[in-house]
Motif scaffolding. Structure first.
Motif, mmCIF file in Angstrom:
data_model
loop_
_atom_site.group_PDB
_atom_site.id
_atom_site.type_symbol
_atom_site.label_atom_id
_atom_site.label_comp_id
_atom_site.label_asym_id
_atom_site.label_seq_id
_atom_site.Cartn_x
_atom_site.Cartn_y
_atom_site.Cartn_z
ATOM 1 N N ARG A 1 45.662 49.129 36.670
ATOM 2 C CA ARG A 1 47.213 48.169 36.852
ATOM 3 C C ARG A 1 47.447 47.531 35.888
ATOM 4 O O ARG A 1 48.889 47.784 35.899
ATOM 5 C CB ARG A 1 46.461 47.640 38.286
ATOM 6 N N SER A 2 46.620 47.364 34.931
ATOM 7 C CA SER A 2 47.525 46.080 33.985
ATOM 8 C C SER A 2 48.391 46.895 33.148
ATOM 9 O O SER A 2 49.153 47.138 32.776
ATOM 10 C CB SER A 2 46.563 45.204 33.671
ATOM 11 N N ALA A 3 47.760 48.153 32.772
ATOM 12 C CA ALA A 3 48.434 49.192 31.857
ATOM 13 C C ALA A 3 49.483 49.993 32.448
ATOM 14 O O ALA A 3 50.275 49.824 31.866
ATOM 15 C CB ALA A 3 47.289 50.605 31.209
ATOM 16 N N ILE A 4 49.585 50.780 33.577
ATOM 17 C CA ILE A 4 50.497 51.352 33.896
ATOM 18 C C ILE A 4 51.516 50.306 34.279
ATOM 19 O O ILE A 4 53.196 50.181 34.013
ATOM 20 C CB ILE A 4 50.176 51.186 35.451
ATOM 21 N N ILE A 5 51.778 48.940 35.256
ATOM 22 C CA ILE A 5 52.839 47.979 35.279
ATOM 23 C C ILE A 5 53.240 47.501 34.054
ATOM 24 O O ILE A 5 54.378 47.576 33.731
ATOM 25 C CB ILE A 5 51.920 46.648 36.421
ATOM 26 N N GLY A 6 52.409 47.038 32.978
ATOM 27 C CA GLY A 6 52.935 46.531 31.890
ATOM 28 C C GLY A 6 54.482 47.508 31.302
ATOM 29 O O GLY A 6 54.489 46.381 30.650
ATOM 30 N N GLU A 7 53.330 48.397 31.360
ATOM 31 C CA GLU A 7 54.090 49.862 30.099
ATOM 32 C C GLU A 7 55.268 49.319 30.833
ATOM 33 O O GLU A 7 56.904 50.088 29.987
ATOM 34 C CB GLU A 7 53.338 51.039 30.269
ATOM 35 N N SER A 8 55.815 49.467 32.197
ATOM 36 C CA SER A 8 56.818 50.135 32.867
ATOM 37 C C SER A 8 57.802 49.136 32.264
ATOM 38 O O SER A 8 59.105 49.091 32.629
ATOM 39 C CB SER A 8 56.475 50.177 34.717
ATOM 40 N N ILE A 9 57.523 47.411 32.837
ATOM 41 C CA ILE A 9 58.359 46.288 32.664
ATOM 42 C C ILE A 9 58.777 47.059 30.987
ATOM 43 O O ILE A 9 59.701 46.269 30.659
ATOM 44 C CB ILE A 9 57.278 45.231 32.454
ATOM 45 N N ILE B 1 54.879 37.114 29.345
ATOM 46 C CA ILE B 1 54.971 38.070 30.169
ATOM 47 C C ILE B 1 53.637 38.400 30.194
ATOM 48 O O ILE B 1 53.096 39.086 29.254
ATOM 49 C CB ILE B 1 55.796 39.109 30.984
ATOM 50 N N TYR B 2 52.918 37.914 31.141
ATOM 51 C CA TYR B 2 51.278 38.922 31.547
ATOM 52 C C TYR B 2 51.008 39.488 32.215
ATOM 53 O O TYR B 2 51.281 38.972 33.548
ATOM 54 C CB TYR B 2 50.285 36.835 31.339
ATOM 55 N N VAL B 3 50.613 40.828 32.058
ATOM 56 C CA VAL B 3 50.350 41.132 33.776
ATOM 57 C C VAL B 3 49.252 41.101 33.892
ATOM 58 O O VAL B 3 48.103 41.783 33.088
ATOM 59 C CB VAL B 3 51.173 42.913 33.336
ATOM 60 N N VAL B 4 48.470 40.664 34.974
ATOM 61 C CA VAL B 4 47.284 40.096 34.820
ATOM 62 C C VAL B 4 46.576 40.447 36.213
ATOM 63 O O VAL B 4 47.245 40.033 36.935
ATOM 64 C CB VAL B 4 46.367 38.759 34.293
ATOM 65 N N ASP B 5 45.207 40.327 36.670
ATOM 66 C CA ASP B 5 44.809 40.652 37.921
ATOM 67 C C ASP B 5 45.355 39.029 38.750
ATOM 68 O O ASP B 5 45.230 38.113 38.402
ATOM 69 C CB ASP B 5 43.255 40.550 37.925
ATOM 70 N N LYS B 6 45.774 39.323 39.774
ATOM 71 C CA LYS B 6 46.637 38.020 40.352
ATOM 72 C C LYS B 6 45.332 37.088 41.058
ATOM 73 O O LYS B 6 45.476 35.710 41.077
ATOM 74 C CB LYS B 6 46.945 38.135 42.147
ATOM 75 N N ARG B 7 44.117 37.370 40.545
ATOM 76 C CA ARG B 7 42.995 36.605 40.972
ATOM 77 C C ARG B 7 42.635 35.417 39.421
ATOM 78 O O ARG B 7 42.557 34.482 39.807
ATOM 79 C CB ARG B 7 41.782 37.283 41.202
ATOM 80 N N GLN B 8 42.993 36.232 38.906
ATOM 81 C CA GLN B 8 43.486 34.587 37.522
ATOM 82 C C GLN B 8 44.553 33.603 37.479
ATOM 83 O O GLN B 8 45.410 32.881 37.355
ATOM 84 C CB GLN B 8 43.197 35.667 36.339
ATOM 85 N N GLU B 9 45.542 33.443 38.781
ATOM 86 C CA GLU B 9 46.510 32.864 38.569
ATOM 87 C C GLU B 9 46.815 31.122 38.825
ATOM 88 O O GLU B 9 47.275 31.129 37.808
ATOM 89 C CB GLU B 9 47.415 33.402 40.369
ATOM 90 N N LEU B 10 45.666 30.956 39.507
ATOM 91 C CA LEU B 10 45.668 29.615 39.198
ATOM 92 C C LEU B 10 45.235 29.466 37.683
ATOM 93 O O LEU B 10 45.533 28.470 37.243
ATOM 94 C CB LEU B 10 44.306 28.809 40.504
ATOM 95 N N TYR B 11 44.336 30.082 36.818
ATOM 96 C CA TYR B 11 43.649 30.010 36.312
ATOM 97 C C TYR B 11 44.962 29.946 35.217
ATOM 98 O O TYR B 11 45.261 29.384 33.836
ATOM 99 C CB TYR B 11 42.918 30.957 35.336
ATOM 100 N N PHE B 12 46.206 31.080 34.710
ATOM 101 C CA PHE B 12 47.113 31.339 34.581
ATOM 102 C C PHE B 12 48.061 29.592 34.480
ATOM 103 O O PHE B 12 48.550 29.274 33.668
ATOM 104 C CB PHE B 12 48.379 32.291 34.325
#
Ligand code: ARG
Length: 586
Positions: free
Chosen positions: A136-144, A346-357
């Protein structure tokens, strides 16, 4: 070109001001009753209160003023005070002709103030195989990335390898057990190390899970791995030489995988590249009074008064002085600012890392690592689930490797293509690869990134419905009509629509700019998907009730073909921004 909605608004605003009303009432939107009109203005209802007049009277005055503007086929008052608007077919045709004349950008203007943007995406971990979580990170980031580039930004994509954790120590420990004679383990050795790696990628991929398994069972093994990690991170030469072998071997393999996904990175930096920046960064945080010791660890407070949930302090160093994931991310920002000075990260990362970010971003702003003028954005994505609603796994229940997943989709596509039976084996295979990738990428990108979605191979590979293959079919259909007509560019203007379905298609084309702008601004590729799905539907409706090639009126036929070229080009540009391509045939 100016967006069509803006053009309409400009005219309507003039209508309001000419009647003595404030320009802010001239707002126009797409109609929410497409059966009644194409666009609507609700401004008279709002103005009524301010001017203490009946809305219908205000709307009436404005409509009167707009009266014979050639932009409109209809501009009328609808009780209690709406203004319903239809564009004239001439105006729509002129607008899409303008788009068609702009063969590179179809009327989409670049942003007035391009930014320098760095995107952190991919995030694979070295020596561990790529799995669907990284997909997901690769696909979404590439498009952004592609979208921002198209809009004129200078964009730098960085893969940000996970190359600094315990996994390195684990591999070294296992390797030492298996091949203790290797020179890398001889502490007295001072010569050059061999240039060839002492393992292949398949060995590496077998070593890691084996070591990781052992460390869970055997505390002394884990201890050894932690020591090796510590020694590696504190400059033990032999281990650093091993690290660069591990990196080389892994990165080659990763590149091969990303190539299959049509994903490329400008930078192949990793967590390890941030290490040299840590000591000074930490010292400065202490000197400036931001970092303090709490329960042995070095932390920076990042909570804010407006927080509704608890945001714990950002930990900078563990009590043993070791650095963490946070430390690396902050130090990475240090070199990103120093070497690139971006306006936006911009960071395209699993949303479970949101608090961390949230913690890391606040800490970076507070301590001045990131200046006020630089934006920090977290694009968090949801989980890709299997049909059972649980995170996607192999049939055996293990973590699905990306390669296998792609292969499965490709096989499925190949099966379908062979059922149709018109292609030779080689073409069929190539087509299956192209269409398979569209199935995977569109299946992912058509969902809002933050949502979880279900990976449904049957649905994703179907040529019907909101799928990649459906979009590709539509493009291939355009291509094949154009091939039959023997043209690929036509020198004519697009004529005013001859039917409802043609008007529908032309109107849909006018929305391209708005769709792209909002996908860009919101970093939301799903908006491009939603747009092209509507466009493909509008095209197919037009195609089904129009005789294109059999049209006898040459001017009309040329205009149809021109419309076809534009539709095809807009669809192809859009999928390019999503990160996939269309085949010649399907
Ligand atoms: N390697 C990490 C993982 O697999 C993702 C890295 C995300 N990027 C970052 N700057 N932390 O979870």
């Amino acid at each position: 070109m100016k967006e069509i909605l803006q053009q309409i608004k400009d005219v309507v605003v003039d209508g309001f001001t000419a009647c003595g009303y404030d320009e802010k009432y001239g707002m126009v939107s797409l109609s929410n009753r497409p059966d009644l009109c194409q666009f609507q203005c609700n401004g008279a209802l709002a103005a009524a209160k301010a001017y203490k007049k009946a809305p219908i009277a205000i709307a009436g005055e404005v409509v009167e003023k707009l009266g014979d503007n050639t932009m409109f086929a209809k501009c009328e008052v609808c009780p209690p005070g709406f203004i319903n608007i239809n564009l004239s077919d001439e105006f729509i045709a002129q607008f899409v002709s303008g788009m068609a004349d702009d063969e590179e950008r179809f009327g989409v203007e670049k942003v007035a103030q391009p930014k320098k943007v760095m995107i952190d995406y991919g995030g694979p971990n070295v020596a561990k195989p790529l799995h669907v979580g990284h997909l997901r990170s690769a696909i979404i980031g590439e498009s952004i990335k592609r979208t921002a580039r198209f809009m004129g930004d200078e964009v730098i994509g960085d893969v940000h390898l996970g190359d600094w954790g315990l996994q390195m120590g684990l591999i070294i420990t296992e390797l030492k057990l298996r091949k203790p004679e290797l020179v890398y383990f001889d502490e007295s050795y001072e010569g050059e190390y061999p240039t060839e790696a002492p393992f292949t990628i398949s060995e590496l991929e077998e070593i890691y899970p084996c070591a990781s398994g052992k460390s869970k069972e055997d505390p002394s093994y884990k201890e050894a791995a932690m020591t090796a990690t510590y020694e590696l991170q504190h400059g033990r030469r032999g281990y650093q030489a091993l690290l660069s072998h591990i990196l080389n071997v892994s990165v080659n393999d990763l590149k091969r995988n990303y190539e299959k996904l049509d994903v490329t990175f400008d930078l192949w930096k990793g967590e390890s590249d941030a290490q040299p920046y840590i000591p000074d960064m930490v010292q400065k945080m202490k000197d400036d009074g931001f970092a303090y010791i709490s329960e042995g660890a070095l932390v920076v407070d990042v909570k804010e008064d407006t927080d509704t949930k608890e945001v714990p302090p950002c930990m900078i160093l563990k009590s043993d002085g070791a650095s963490l994931y946070n430390t690396t991310d902050l130090a990475t920002m240090v070199w990103r600012m120093k070497d690139y000075n971006p306006d936006k990260l911009i960071y395209v990362v699993d949303k479970r890392q949101e608090l961390y970010f949230t913690q890391v971003f606040r800490c970076a702003k507070k301590t001045g690592i990131i200046p006020d003028g630089t934006g920090l954005h977290f694009v968090g994505f949801g989980t890709m689930n299997g049909k059972d609603g649980k995170p996607f796994k192999t049939r055996q229940g293990g973590v699905m490797r990306l390669e296998y997943l792609l292969q499965e989709v490709e096989d499925k596509m190949l099966e379908k293509i062979k059922e149709n039976g018109t292609m030779n084996d080689e073409d069929a295979l190539k087509t299956a690869q192209i269409v398979g990738l569209s199935a995977v990428k569109y299946g992912d990108l058509s969902n809002q990134a933050s949502k979880d979605y279900i990976f449904d191979i049957d649905r994703f590979t179907s040529a019907e419905g909101n799928t990649g293959p459906y979009i590709l079919y539509t493009i291939v259909r355009c291509k094949s009509i154009l091939a039959k007509a023997g043209v690929d560019s036509i020198d004519t203007a697009i004529l005013p629509a001859h039917s409802d379905s043609e008007r529908g298609l032309q109107l849909e084309l006018t929305r391209f700019m708005a769709a792209l702008n909002s996908a860009y601004e919101d970093m939301a590729p799903h908006k491009i998907c939603a747009y092209i799905y509507d466009l493909a539907n509008a095209f197919n409706r037009f195609y089904h009730d129009t005789k294109i090639l059999a049209e006898e009126d040459e001017a009309k036929k040329a205009s149809y073909l021109k419309l076809l070229v534009l539709t095809k080009n807009v669809l192809e540009k859009s999928i390019e921004l999503l990160g996939f391509k269309a085949p010649e045939r399907m």
